[in-house]
Structures are given as C-alpha cells and as structure tokens.
Design a protein around this motif. Structure first.
Motif, PDB file in Angstrom:
ATOM      1  N   GLU A   1      -6.720  -6.691  -8.636  1.00 40.50           N
ATOM      2  CA  GLU A   1      -7.470  -6.250  -7.467  1.00 40.50           C
ATOM      3  C   GLU A   1      -6.923  -6.876  -6.191  1.00 40.50           C
ATOM      4  O   GLU A   1      -7.160  -6.377  -5.091  1.00 40.50           O
ATOM      5  CB  GLU A   1      -8.961  -6.571  -7.621  1.00 40.50           C
ATOM      6  CG  GLU A   1      -9.283  -8.027  -7.836  1.00 40.50           C
ATOM      7  CD  GLU A   1     -10.745  -8.234  -8.182  1.00 40.50           C
ATOM      8  OE1 GLU A   1     -11.599  -7.643  -7.489  1.00 40.50           O
ATOM      9  OE2 GLU A   1     -11.037  -8.970  -9.137  1.00 40.50           O
ATOM     10  N   GLU A   2      -6.146  -7.968  -6.319  1.00 43.89           N
ATOM     11  CA  GLU A   2      -5.468  -8.556  -5.158  1.00 43.89           C
ATOM     12  C   GLU A   2      -4.126  -7.882  -4.899  1.00 43.89           C
ATOM     13  O   GLU A   2      -3.361  -8.309  -4.052  1.00 43.89           O
ATOM     14  CB  GLU A   2      -5.236 -10.064  -5.369  1.00 43.89           C
ATOM     15  CG  GLU A   2      -6.496 -10.913  -5.324  1.00 43.89           C
ATOM     16  CD  GLU A   2      -7.244 -10.873  -6.648  1.00 43.89           C
ATOM     17  OE1 GLU A   2      -6.623 -10.513  -7.680  1.00 43.89           O
ATOM     18  OE2 GLU A   2      -8.459 -11.200  -6.649  1.00 43.89           O
ATOM     19  N   LYS A   3      -3.855  -6.807  -5.668  1.00 47.89           N
ATOM     20  CA  LYS A   3      -2.617  -6.009  -5.540  1.00 47.89           C
ATOM     21  C   LYS A   3      -1.382  -6.814  -5.935  1.00 47.89           C
ATOM     22  O   LYS A   3      -0.313  -6.685  -5.343  1.00 47.89           O
ATOM     23  CB  LYS A   3      -2.457  -5.453  -4.113  1.00 47.89           C
ATOM     24  CG  LYS A   3      -3.659  -4.675  -3.600  1.00 47.89           C
ATOM     25  CD  LYS A   3      -4.009  -3.514  -4.530  1.00 47.89           C
ATOM     26  CE  LYS A   3      -5.219  -2.722  -4.030  1.00 47.89           C
ATOM     27  NZ  LYS A   3      -6.490  -3.442  -4.199  1.00 47.89           N
TER      28      LYS A   3
ATOM     29  N   ASP B   1     -10.513  -1.127  -5.184  1.00 55.23           N
ATOM     30  CA  ASP B   1     -11.143  -2.444  -5.098  1.00 55.23           C
ATOM     31  C   ASP B   1     -11.285  -3.140  -6.442  1.00 55.23           C
ATOM     32  O   ASP B   1     -12.088  -4.059  -6.595  1.00 55.23           O
ATOM     33  CB  ASP B   1     -12.517  -2.323  -4.429  1.00 55.23           C
ATOM     34  CG  ASP B   1     -13.469  -1.409  -5.189  1.00 55.23           C
ATOM     35  OD1 ASP B   1     -13.057  -0.853  -6.228  1.00 55.23           O
ATOM     36  OD2 ASP B   1     -14.623  -1.245  -4.754  1.00 55.23           O
ATOM     37  N   LYS B   2     -10.516  -2.705  -7.422  1.00 58.08           N
ATOM     38  CA  LYS B   2     -10.556  -3.331  -8.741  1.00 58.08           C
ATOM     39  C   LYS B   2      -9.154  -3.302  -9.352  1.00 58.08           C
ATOM     40  O   LYS B   2      -8.260  -2.633  -8.818  1.00 58.08           O
ATOM     41  CB  LYS B   2     -11.564  -2.607  -9.642  1.00 58.08           C
ATOM     42  CG  LYS B   2     -11.306  -1.115  -9.792  1.00 58.08           C
ATOM     43  CD  LYS B   2     -12.355  -0.470 -10.690  1.00 58.08           C
ATOM     44  CE  LYS B   2     -13.729  -0.404 -10.059  1.00 58.08           C
ATOM     45  NZ  LYS B   2     -13.804   0.551  -8.916  1.00 58.08           N
TER      46      LYS B   2
ATOM     47  N   ASP C   1       0.839  -1.197   0.000  1.00 58.09           N
ATOM     48  CA  ASP C   1       0.000   0.000   0.000  1.00 58.09           C
ATOM     49  C   ASP C   1       0.878   1.254   0.000  1.00 58.09           C
ATOM     50  O   ASP C   1       1.840   1.358   0.760  1.00 58.09           O
ATOM     51  CB  ASP C   1      -0.891   0.003   1.240  1.00 58.09           C
ATOM     52  CG  ASP C   1      -1.803   1.217   1.297  1.00 58.09           C
ATOM     53  OD1 ASP C   1      -2.239   1.678   0.224  1.00 58.09           O
ATOM     54  OD2 ASP C   1      -2.058   1.708   2.410  1.00 58.09           O
TER      55      ASP C   1
ATOM     56  N   SER D   1      -7.001   0.849  -1.013  1.00 55.44           N
ATOM     57  CA  SER D   1      -8.443   1.119  -1.045  1.00 55.44           C
ATOM     58  C   SER D   1      -9.044   0.912  -2.430  1.00 55.44           C
ATOM     59  O   SER D   1     -10.268   0.945  -2.585  1.00 55.44           O
ATOM     60  CB  SER D   1      -8.723   2.551  -0.575  1.00 55.44           C
ATOM     61  OG  SER D   1      -8.230   3.496  -1.525  1.00 55.44           O
TER      62      SER D   1
END
Length: 228
Positions: free
Chosen positions: A178-180, A88-89, A71, A86
């Motif tokens: 989205e799972e980073k 989410d996609k 992050d 934050s």
C-alpha cells in the motif's frame, strides 16, 4: 536568541542525518536489467537454470525489492482510468499478453482470490493489447477484479511498457504494498489444472499474499475471507 539557536541546531541535525532517498523500480530496471539479461541468457544457453534463478534472485534482492513504483494511469476496459497512486491497499498487478491463451481455471482461481481478499488486496489484470481484445478476454473475471489494458502502439505508454513488460515479459505478477513498494515478482505467473497444478498454484499465490499482508509471518490470523 535561544529560539534561533534551537532552530540552528535542528537544521544542523537535519543536514547531518538526511532522509534516505527513495529508489524507484523503473530507475533500477534501467540501471541493472541489461547486465542481468546478458548473464541470464548465457546461463540459459548453457542449460544452467539454477544459475539463471540465482541471477534473478540477486537482481531482485539487491536492486528491486522495496523499490517504489511510480504512479501510472491504466485504461480500464469498462471505461475510465485507474491511477495506481489511488489504490489504498496492497495490490497484485498481473500482466498478460495478447498471444496468451487464458484458461478458465486460471480465471476461476483469480476470481476465487479476489473474493477471499476482498477489502484487503486489490487484483489488477493488465493486458498488453488493444481495448477490444482486452475487453473480450475480461468477460469472465468477476467485479472484484480490475481489468485494464495498455495498447503498445501508444507511444505515450512507453514509461509503463519498459519496466513492466520489457523487463520480465508476460505473464508476470508484481506484488505491490500500500506504500507502493515492490515486495515480490512472480515472473512465471500461471495457473493450470494439469495434474492438479491449479490447486498447487493457488496455494503458492495464497502464501505470497499472506506474506504481503503479514510481513512473512507464518500465520493466517486476521485474514478476512469472504469465500464460502
């Protein structure tokens, strides 16, 4: 007694089959980038561009692909901060330098993509520059594009600058799930209208986004397009 035995067995199974440890993009960069750059520079000096591309592909496939992106907090030109956790996609993180002349056709194509993939993919522009310069360069992007900046004079931003700028420079585009997890890197990101390259570049980006959304399946089924 049976309950205790069951708990003990489950504990032994957990120890025998531990969860796979996450690898992180910044850690992988710190560990492997120096060796890659040394070999790549030799290849470029020798005019061996094929070797240089092979080295990049090897670095990405063996060490960077599917690594997790930590992050980070990015300053938004309109005020406030964007925390990547934050989002989410899936999202594209497109990095830009202050010296780069950003052509209208590139802005238009990014706006076009942001409309086409609204609600499916977020597009984040990151300027390596002061707020004033970033804001001046952001005026033509539409409201679907999130424009941010990192001032390199801010020592607190080193954890962002090192992996995302000192690694492959700018412009570059990072495709993040989205799972980073990092899915792809375009280290020569540019869109130009010379000899109709704008449309070609857009199509290339479009294919990469489809790959990101549909796991490399050769289909556009399910894409929600708001582009008329």
């Amino acid at each position: 007694m049976r309950v205790y035995i069951t708990i003990l067995m489950l504990g032994c199974m957990f120890l025998a089959f531990p969860q796979q440890q996450k690898t992180y993009f910044d850690s992988q960069i710190a560990q492997h980038l120096k060796a890659y750059k040394a070999k790549s520079e030799i290849a470029i000096q020798n005019g061996d561009n094929e070797r240089a591309e092979f080295l990049f592909d090897s670095l990405f496939e063996n060490h960077l692909k599917f690594s997790h992106v930590r992050d980070v907090s990015l300053n938004k030109v309109k005020g406030g901060t964007l925390k990547t956790a934050s989002i989410d996609k899936p999202f594209l993180l497109i990095t830009k330098s202050s010296w780069e002349i950003i052509k209208d056709e590139e802005v238009n194509e990014i706006n076009r993509m942001s409309k086409m993939y609204k609600g499916q993919v977020d597009i984040v522009i990151l300027f390596w520059d002061s707020k004033d310069k970033a804001k001046a360069n952001s005026k033509n992007y539409n409201s679907n594009v999130i424009v941010t900046y990192v001032d390199e004079r801010d020592n607190n931003a080193n954890h962002i600058i090192k992996p995302f700028k000192h690694s492959f420079g700018a412009p570059a585009c990072f495709f993040i799930s989205e799972e980073k997890q990092l899915l792809k890197i375009d280290k020569k990101f540019t869109i130009s209208n010379a000899n109709n390259r704008s449309e070609v570049a857009f199509n290339v980006m479009h294919e990469k986004i489809k790959w990101m959304l549909f796991n490399d399946e050769p289909t556009n089924e399910g894409i929600i397009s708001t582009l008329e």
